[in-house]
Design a protein around this motif. Structure first.
Motif, PDB file in Angstrom:
ATOM      1  N   ALA A 238      13.297  -4.176  -7.096  1.00  0.00           N
ATOM      2  CA  ALA A 238      13.806  -5.251  -6.240  1.00  0.00           C
ATOM      3  C   ALA A 238      14.927  -4.724  -5.330  1.00  0.00           C
ATOM      4  CB  ALA A 238      14.303  -6.407  -7.103  1.00  0.00           C
ATOM      5  N   ASP A 265      13.382 -11.664  -6.254  1.00  0.00           N
ATOM      6  CA  ASP A 265      14.189 -11.154  -5.135  1.00  0.00           C
ATOM      7  C   ASP A 265      13.837 -11.907  -3.868  1.00  0.00           C
ATOM      8  OD1 ASP A 265      12.145  -9.729  -3.471  1.00  0.00           O
ATOM      9  OD2 ASP A 265      11.927  -8.481  -5.259  1.00  0.00           O
ATOM     10  N   ILE A 270       5.187  -9.086  -1.009  1.00  0.00           N
ATOM     11  CA  ILE A 270       4.041  -8.168  -1.122  1.00  0.00           C
ATOM     12  C   ILE A 270       2.800  -8.844  -0.542  1.00  0.00           C
ATOM     13  CG2 ILE A 270       2.575  -6.892  -2.771  1.00  0.00           C
ATOM     14  CD1 ILE A 270       5.000  -6.894  -4.689  1.00  0.00           C
ATOM     15  N   ILE A 278      -0.631  -3.361  -7.613  1.00  0.00           N
ATOM     16  CA  ILE A 278       0.664  -2.686  -7.757  1.00  0.00           C
ATOM     17  C   ILE A 278       0.937  -2.176  -9.178  1.00  0.00           C
ATOM     18  CG2 ILE A 278       1.818  -3.763  -5.768  1.00  0.00           C
ATOM     19  CD1 ILE A 278       3.179  -5.628  -7.850  1.00  0.00           C
ATOM     20  N   ILE A 285       2.581   0.505  -1.835  1.00  0.00           N
ATOM     21  CA  ILE A 285       2.168  -0.239  -0.632  1.00  0.00           C
ATOM     22  C   ILE A 285       2.462   0.616   0.594  1.00  0.00           C
ATOM     23  CG2 ILE A 285       2.597  -2.291   0.743  1.00  0.00           C
ATOM     24  CD1 ILE A 285       3.255  -3.661  -1.992  1.00  0.00           C
ATOM     25  N   ASP A 286       3.698   1.142   0.629  1.00  0.00           N
ATOM     26  CA  ASP A 286       4.062   2.006   1.744  1.00  0.00           C
ATOM     27  C   ASP A 286       3.912   3.449   1.261  1.00  0.00           C
ATOM     28  OD1 ASP A 286       5.102   3.388   3.785  1.00  0.00           O
ATOM     29  OD2 ASP A 286       7.037   2.352   3.852  1.00  0.00           O
TER      30      ASP A 286
HETATM   31  P1  ADP Z   1       7.436   3.029  -7.338  1.00  0.00           P
HETATM   32  O1  ADP Z   1       7.814   4.127  -8.213  1.00  0.00           O
HETATM   33  O2  ADP Z   1       6.806   3.452  -6.048  1.00  0.00           O
HETATM   34  O3  ADP Z   1       8.525   2.038  -7.156  1.00  0.00           O
HETATM   35  P2  ADP Z   1       6.125   1.011  -8.915  1.00  0.00           P
HETATM   36  O4  ADP Z   1       4.976   1.162  -9.833  1.00  0.00           O
HETATM   37  O5  ADP Z   1       7.430   0.630  -9.529  1.00  0.00           O
HETATM   38  O6  ADP Z   1       6.223   2.360  -8.110  1.00  0.00           O
HETATM   39  O7  ADP Z   1       5.761  -0.051  -7.802  1.00  0.00           O
HETATM   40  C1  ADP Z   1       4.516   0.036  -7.124  1.00  0.00           C
HETATM   41  C2  ADP Z   1       4.633  -0.490  -5.707  1.00  0.00           C
HETATM   42  O8  ADP Z   1       4.784  -1.912  -5.737  1.00  0.00           O
HETATM   43  C3  ADP Z   1       5.852   0.019  -4.965  1.00  0.00           C
HETATM   44  O9  ADP Z   1       5.587   1.263  -4.359  1.00  0.00           O
HETATM   45  C4  ADP Z   1       6.107  -1.088  -3.958  1.00  0.00           C
HETATM   46  O10 ADP Z   1       5.314  -0.852  -2.822  1.00  0.00           O
HETATM   47  C5  ADP Z   1       5.580  -2.349  -4.643  1.00  0.00           C
HETATM   48  N1  ADP Z   1       6.693  -3.182  -5.184  1.00  0.00           N
HETATM   49  C6  ADP Z   1       7.142  -3.199  -6.469  1.00  0.00           C
HETATM   50  N2  ADP Z   1       8.133  -4.107  -6.628  1.00  0.00           N
HETATM   51  C7  ADP Z   1       8.325  -4.682  -5.429  1.00  0.00           C
HETATM   52  C8  ADP Z   1       9.222  -5.710  -4.936  1.00  0.00           C
HETATM   53  N3  ADP Z   1      10.121  -6.306  -5.723  1.00  0.00           N
HETATM   54  N4  ADP Z   1       9.116  -6.065  -3.615  1.00  0.00           N
HETATM   55  C9  ADP Z   1       8.199  -5.478  -2.820  1.00  0.00           C
HETATM   56  N5  ADP Z   1       7.333  -4.507  -3.221  1.00  0.00           N
HETATM   57  C10 ADP Z   1       7.394  -4.110  -4.504  1.00  0.00           C
END
Ligand code: ADP
Length: 337
Positions: A238, A265, A270, A278, A285-286
């Motif tokens: 977040a 948050d 997303i 995810i 995502i990015d």
């Molecule tokens: P990372 O190590 O890239 O953070 P995660 O498994 O924790 O990998 O999360 C996977 C993806 O989910 C992230 O790369 C991000 O794009 C998306 N994501 C996770 N939590 C959030 C959030 N609170 N707001 C927006 N996108 C999120």
């Protein structure tokens, strides 16, 4: 044999009959033998040979994976044959499913290996690049030297996090990790997590809010260390993906048998098409965020969190809308009073 036997008995009976001539007796014998032979042959053919052929035809269809077209019809329903057939079909179906599962696992393993090598390559290449540039002469400039050494160290720190996360996820997936459950207060844990992430949140000017009164007790039975890891992952995400000057809210809500944990948050949210994905390993995502050292994580945080929550016989859910922020939720069993 049966036909010879029946014909023999009839012949013996006719032999003692004085009314019939010899030729008639031979004819009666031949007719009895032929009738018996045909009767026995066709009943066997119908009862056994046809069923065996049927089983073979079924197995052929198994080979071609045409499960639905397999016949389950029997002419006389002879029980042992039907049982054999059912047994063979069951075995074949089970084998086919096992083969498909193994193929799926093999494809997943291949994909995992490709992902891991790709993820490892990024920090290694970056650190390698900085060190070689230093060795090639950049070391003489003190300012450049410090900057490059810091960048190399950052890449290696990222590599360390990635390897640690890989070890954790492989152990969780193997099922060798035992959850060490104990009774603890979620509110107290939340304060510990907030303290740990305060600086990071401050660096993006994000405020952390605990919605429950600090003196409230939310006692649960869970693995404290692992749940702390989940909370850190969710709040850290977040912070990383939320908007600057934004807010993060953590709250607990007691149910009958479980306590609901919510992390919310007010970040960019997303998009729908990513919501289901995810929690997959390495899904981001990015995609460019970690490649350019833009502050993304290993891509394993949510996959690890999902495994930990599932090991507590619960599920983790995400709700999000673009521009409306993101909410992640899971439940933990309450301590029985
Ligand atoms: P990372 O190590 O890239 O953070 P995660 O498994 O924790 O990998 O999360 C996977 C993806 O989910 C992230 O790369 C991000 O794009 C998306 N994501 C996770 N939590 C959030 C959030 N609170 N707001 C927006 N996108 C999120």
């Amino acid at each position: 044999m049966i036909s010879v036997l029946v014909a023999g008995i009839i012949a013996a009976y006719l032999a003692i009959s004085p009314q019939l001539e010899f030729r008639q007796k031979v004819l009666a014998l031949a007719l009895t033998f032929s009738a018996c032979f045909l009767l026995v042959y066709f009943s066997y053919e119908a009862l056994i040979f046809r069923e065996i052929n049927n089983i073979y035809a079924g197995l052929e269809k198994f080979k071609r994976k045409e499960f639905k077209q397999m016949s389950t019809k029997f002419l006389f329903r002879p029980d042992p044959l039907k049982r054999i057939k059912d047994e063979i079909y069951l075995l074949a179906e089970r084998n086919q499913k096992e083969i498909e599962e193994l193929k799926r696992l093999q494809a997943m393993r291949r994909e995992f290996l490709a992902d891991v090598s790709h993820e490892l390559k990024t920090p290694i290449f970056a650190a390698q690049g900085f060190i070689h540039t230093l060795l090639d002469g950049a070391m003489d400039d003190e300012r450049v030297r410090d900057k490059f050494l810091q960048k190399a160290a950052k890449s290696l720190d990222g590599l360390d996090t990635l390897v640690q996360d890989l070890i954790t996820i492989s152990q969780l997936e193997k099922g060798v990790v035992q959850m060490h459950k104990s009774h603890f207060d979620l509110n107290e844990l939340a304060q510990e997590v907030f303290e740990q992430l305060e600086n990071k949140a401050n660096s993006r000017n994000i405020s952390l809010h605990l919605l429950n009164a600090p003196e409230d007790l939310f006692e649960v039975l869970a693995d404290r260390g692992r749940i702390k890891q989940v909370l850190i992952n969710l709040i850290d995400n977040a912070i990383k993906y939320g908007r600057e000057n934004g807010n993060i809210w953590l709250s607990f809500q007691d149910g009958k048998k479980k306590t609901l944990v919510t992390v919310r948050d007010d970040g960019p949210g997303i998009p729908k098409e990513h919501l289901n994905r995810i929690f997959e390993r390495f899904y981001r995502i990015d995609k460019s965020r970690t490649r350019d050292g833009g502050g993304g994580g290993s891509g394993l945080g949510l996959a690890i969190s999902k495994h930990i929550v599932e090991a507590h016989k619960s599920t983790i859910a995400v709700f999000s809308e673009v521009g409306q922020g993101t909410t992640l939720r899971f439940k933990l069993p309450k301590t029985k009073l």
